[in-house]
Motif scaffolding. Sequence first.
Motif, short mmCIF file in Angstrom:
data_model
loop_
_atom_site.label_atom_id
_atom_site.label_comp_id
_atom_site.label_asym_id
_atom_site.label_seq_id
_atom_site.Cartn_x
_atom_site.Cartn_y
_atom_site.Cartn_z
N LEU A 137 -4.67 9.98 -0.58
CA LEU A 137 -4.51 8.43 -0.31
C LEU A 137 -5.64 7.50 -0.25
O LEU A 137 -6.49 7.96 0.85
CB LEU A 137 -3.42 7.83 0.64
N ILE A 138 -5.88 6.55 -1.13
CA ILE A 138 -7.16 5.74 -0.63
C ILE A 138 -6.50 4.35 -0.39
O ILE A 138 -5.69 3.78 -1.30
CB ILE A 138 -8.09 5.95 -2.05
N VAL A 139 -7.01 3.73 0.54
CA VAL A 139 -6.62 2.37 1.21
C VAL A 139 -7.89 1.77 0.86
O VAL A 139 -8.77 1.95 1.60
CB VAL A 139 -6.06 2.35 2.49
N SER A 140 -7.93 0.50 0.23
CA SER A 140 -8.85 -0.31 -0.10
C SER A 140 -8.44 -1.64 0.44
O SER A 140 -7.40 -2.20 0.33
CB SER A 140 -9.31 -0.73 -1.63
N VAL A 141 -9.66 -2.21 1.28
CA VAL A 141 -9.21 -3.56 1.91
C VAL A 141 -10.31 -4.24 1.62
O VAL A 141 -11.35 -4.02 1.98
CB VAL A 141 -9.28 -3.01 3.40
N GLU A 142 -9.55 -5.61 1.20
CA GLU A 142 -10.64 -6.79 0.72
C GLU A 142 -11.33 -7.49 2.06
O GLU A 142 -12.59 -7.34 2.22
CB GLU A 142 -9.97 -7.84 -0.16
N ASP A 143 -10.58 -7.66 3.05
CA ASP A 143 -11.04 -8.32 4.16
C ASP A 143 -10.32 -7.82 5.37
O ASP A 143 -9.18 -7.70 5.63
CB ASP A 143 -10.60 -9.71 4.32
N GLU A 144 -11.09 -7.01 6.25
CA GLU A 144 -10.96 -6.10 7.62
C GLU A 144 -10.05 -6.98 8.38
O GLU A 144 -9.07 -6.58 9.05
CB GLU A 144 -12.11 -5.47 7.89
N ALA A 145 -10.56 -8.29 8.58
CA ALA A 145 -10.07 -9.03 9.70
C ALA A 145 -8.67 -9.51 9.17
O ALA A 145 -7.92 -10.05 10.09
CB ALA A 145 -10.86 -10.62 9.37
N ARG A 146 -8.09 -9.25 7.68
CA ARG A 146 -6.72 -9.62 7.57
C ARG A 146 -5.95 -8.46 7.65
O ARG A 146 -4.76 -8.35 7.27
CB ARG A 146 -6.86 -10.29 6.35
N LEU A 147 -6.42 -7.02 7.97
CA LEU A 147 -5.71 -6.00 8.24
C LEU A 147 -5.42 -5.73 9.66
O LEU A 147 -6.43 -5.59 10.40
CB LEU A 147 -6.32 -4.58 7.65
N HIS A 148 -4.08 -5.63 9.94
CA HIS A 148 -3.70 -5.38 11.32
C HIS A 148 -3.26 -3.95 11.41
O HIS A 148 -2.76 -3.40 10.71
CB HIS A 148 -2.39 -6.21 11.87
N ARG A 149 -3.94 -3.17 12.51
CA ARG A 149 -3.58 -1.83 12.83
C ARG A 149 -2.76 -1.68 13.83
O ARG A 149 -3.09 -2.15 15.32
CB ARG A 149 -4.76 -1.09 12.94
N TYR A 150 -1.37 -1.41 13.86
CA TYR A 150 -0.43 -1.62 14.97
C TYR A 150 -0.49 -0.28 15.42
O TYR A 150 -0.18 0.67 14.66
CB TYR A 150 0.84 -2.20 14.50
N ARG A 151 -0.32 -0.07 16.75
CA ARG A 151 -0.22 1.27 17.63
C ARG A 151 1.13 1.21 18.43
O ARG A 151 0.95 0.03 19.15
CB ARG A 151 -1.28 1.59 18.10
N PHE A 152 1.90 2.10 18.59
CA PHE A 152 2.94 1.82 19.70
C PHE A 152 3.28 3.35 19.92
O PHE A 152 2.74 4.26 19.34
CB PHE A 152 4.23 1.02 18.94
N GLY A 153 4.22 3.50 20.84
CA GLY A 153 4.78 4.85 21.28
C GLY A 153 3.71 5.81 22.04
O GLY A 153 3.11 5.57 22.74
#
Length: 144
Positions: free
Chosen positions: A51-67
Motif C-alpha cells: 500500500l502506498i499512501v500519498s499525502v498532499e498536506d500532512e497538516a490535513r491528515l489526522h493520525r488517530y490512536r486509541f485502545g
Amino acid sequence: MNEHTGGCHCGNVGLRFSTELDPTQIEVRACQCAFCIKHGSRAVADPDGRLIVSVEDEARLHRYRFGLRTADYLICRDCGVYVAAVTSDDRNPRAIVIVNALDDRPLFSREPVAVDYDAESREGRVARRQARWMPVEIQSAFNG
C-alpha cells in the motif's frame, strides 16, 4: 500486479493498493470495535501486496490512536474519510486499506467477516498485524 487506487473525498490523501490477488479472493474484514462500526469499515490487506499512501498536506491528515495505541487510523481532517490504518512501528510499518476509500470498491464483493480483537494482548495484536497486514509507504509532498 493488480493496482487499486482511491483516497479521501477531497483528494488530500491518495491510495495505491497493489496485489497479485483478484479482489474476489481477498478476505474483507469488518472489525467490531466501536471506531470501525461507526465508520462502516470494511478492510483488506495482502501480506504479499503493498500500500502506498500519498499525502498532499500532512497538516490535513489526522493520525488517530486509541485502545492499545498500536496503530494510526488515517483520517482526512478536511473531508473526514477514514482511508487506512498503519502500525505505529516505524521500522516495519504494515497497513490495511479501507475498501470504502477505493475507487473500485464494488469489485471487493466478498461478504465482510465480522472480527473482534478485544481479547488480544498488545503483543498478540502486533504479531497479528505483522503477519496479516501489508507493507506500507507513506509519501508526502515533501518527501515524495
